[in-house]
Design a protein around this motif. Structure first.
Motif, short mmCIF file in Angstrom:
data_model
loop_
_atom_site.label_atom_id
_atom_site.label_comp_id
_atom_site.label_asym_id
_atom_site.label_seq_id
_atom_site.Cartn_x
_atom_site.Cartn_y
_atom_site.Cartn_z
N VAL A 30 0.98 -1.47 -0.14
CA VAL A 30 -0.28 0.13 -0.08
C VAL A 30 1.18 0.73 0.30
O VAL A 30 1.52 1.46 0.98
N ALA A 31 0.69 1.92 -1.18
CA ALA A 31 0.82 3.56 -1.08
C ALA A 31 1.04 4.54 0.25
O ALA A 31 -0.19 4.08 1.22
N GLY A 32 2.00 4.72 0.83
CA GLY A 32 1.72 5.56 2.33
C GLY A 32 2.31 5.06 3.45
O GLY A 32 2.85 4.32 4.38
N ASP A 33 2.33 3.37 3.36
CA ASP A 33 2.66 2.02 4.15
C ASP A 33 3.94 1.16 3.79
O ASP A 33 4.72 1.41 4.39
N ASP A 34 3.55 0.90 2.90
CA ASP A 34 5.11 -0.12 2.10
C ASP A 34 5.77 0.99 1.46
O ASP A 34 6.73 -0.11 0.73
N TYR A 35 5.30 1.49 0.59
CA TYR A 35 5.98 2.33 -0.28
C TYR A 35 5.84 4.26 -0.20
O TYR A 35 4.48 3.71 -0.12
N LYS A 36 6.65 4.71 -0.68
CA LYS A 36 6.53 6.36 -1.13
C LYS A 36 6.17 6.59 -2.46
O LYS A 36 6.99 6.41 -3.84
N VAL A 37 5.02 8.13 -2.13
CA VAL A 37 5.37 8.29 -4.57
C VAL A 37 5.99 9.70 -4.04
O VAL A 37 6.05 10.18 -2.81
N ALA A 38 6.62 9.41 -4.88
CA ALA A 38 7.47 10.78 -5.01
C ALA A 38 6.59 11.83 -5.25
O ALA A 38 6.73 12.00 -6.13
N ASP A 39 7.11 13.62 -4.63
CA ASP A 39 6.13 14.64 -4.71
C ASP A 39 6.79 14.84 -6.53
O ASP A 39 5.88 15.36 -7.38
N THR A 40 8.29 14.71 -7.15
CA THR A 40 8.15 15.35 -7.71
C THR A 40 9.16 14.05 -8.77
O THR A 40 10.15 13.61 -8.88
N PRO A 41 8.87 13.38 -9.87
CA PRO A 41 9.01 11.68 -10.21
C PRO A 41 10.23 12.70 -11.13
O PRO A 41 10.38 13.63 -11.98
N ALA A 42 11.18 11.90 -10.98
CA ALA A 42 12.53 11.93 -11.69
C ALA A 42 12.21 11.99 -13.40
O ALA A 42 10.94 11.44 -13.77
N PRO A 43 12.96 13.01 -14.34
CA PRO A 43 13.47 13.32 -15.56
C PRO A 43 12.67 11.48 -16.25
O PRO A 43 14.03 10.48 -16.03
N ARG A 44 12.82 11.63 -17.45
CA ARG A 44 12.15 9.99 -18.17
C ARG A 44 13.79 9.55 -18.78
O ARG A 44 14.42 10.03 -19.38
N ALA A 45 14.09 8.41 -18.65
CA ALA A 45 15.48 7.92 -18.44
C ALA A 45 15.67 7.14 -20.11
O ALA A 45 15.68 6.69 -20.23
#
Length: 219
Positions: A30-45
């Protein structure tokens, strides 16, 4: 038959009817419990050629990172289709020389050969490698030309790499290591996931999620 039972049976039927790929994304993570979501995603690589970028945040002096390394190495062998990289974190002034050492290894092309040996020197052999002189002696003993080490370790390119860590740690509020980011938009750690082995399972889930979405960002 009660309404709750009917609803449960309907849900089970739906899960059975879903394609295998979709079923794999129905997870207890679950997002927030088991992992976090970045506020600003990285540019496409673009350099990753469609592979999902997975980045480990680590610190050479961290015993948890040292003990995690064999697990991570085994995991990497099982994921040849993942673009893997590392970022040495900056936790206090004592971590910056280790970051310089890591990027020096990368620039000299010896990171695959010496990364684990540096961990062993620090945690198994009692050699902290906290000064440039200690690092230089270690590298020379392992076949690196001393003058090349001096030039690269003190180069502007390595300094730029170290300064770049600050921006990456802002994107993922890393407070503990080892930590892992996936596709430049998710991150987790042993602390967040509950354990280092579970962190890798969460990473597997996030990789599948990115692939199912059909897009990949950088790390």
């Amino acid at each position: 038959m009660s309404k709750s039972t009917i609803a449960l049976l309907a849900l089970v039927g739906l899960l059975v009817s879903l394609p295998a790929g979709a079923q794999s994304l129905i997870s207890r993570y679950v997002a927030g419990d088991d992992y976090k979501v970045a506020d600003t995603p990285a540019p496409r690589a673009k350099r990753d050629h469609g592979k999902v970028r997975v980045t480990e945040f680590f610190l050479y002096s961290c015993p948890h990172c040292y003990h995690f390394e064999p697990e991570l190495n085994a995991w990497r062998k099982q994921h040849p289709d993942v673009a893997f990289s590392r970022v040495p974190v900056l936790f206090g002034p004592g971590s910056q020389p280790y970051a310089r050492l890591y990027y020096t290894e990368v620039a000299l092309g010896v990171v695959d050969r010496l990364h684990d040996q540096i961990f062993d020197a620090i945690h198994q052999n009692g050699r902290p490698l906290t000064s440039e002189g200690q690092m230089r002696r270690f590298m020379v003993a392992h076949g690196v030309d001393g003058r090349r080490f001096d030039k690269v370790y003190n180069s502007q390119a390595v300094e730029d790499d170290v300064q770049g860590i600050i921006a990456r740690m802002r994107r993922y509020p890393v407070t503990a290591v080892p930590s892992i980011s996936v596709a430049g938009r998710y991150w987790t750690s042993g602390q967040v996931a509950g354990s280092n082995p579970r962190m890798l399972k969460v990473a597997d889930y996030l990789i599948d999620r990115v692939r199912a979405a059909g897009a990949d960002d950088g790390g």
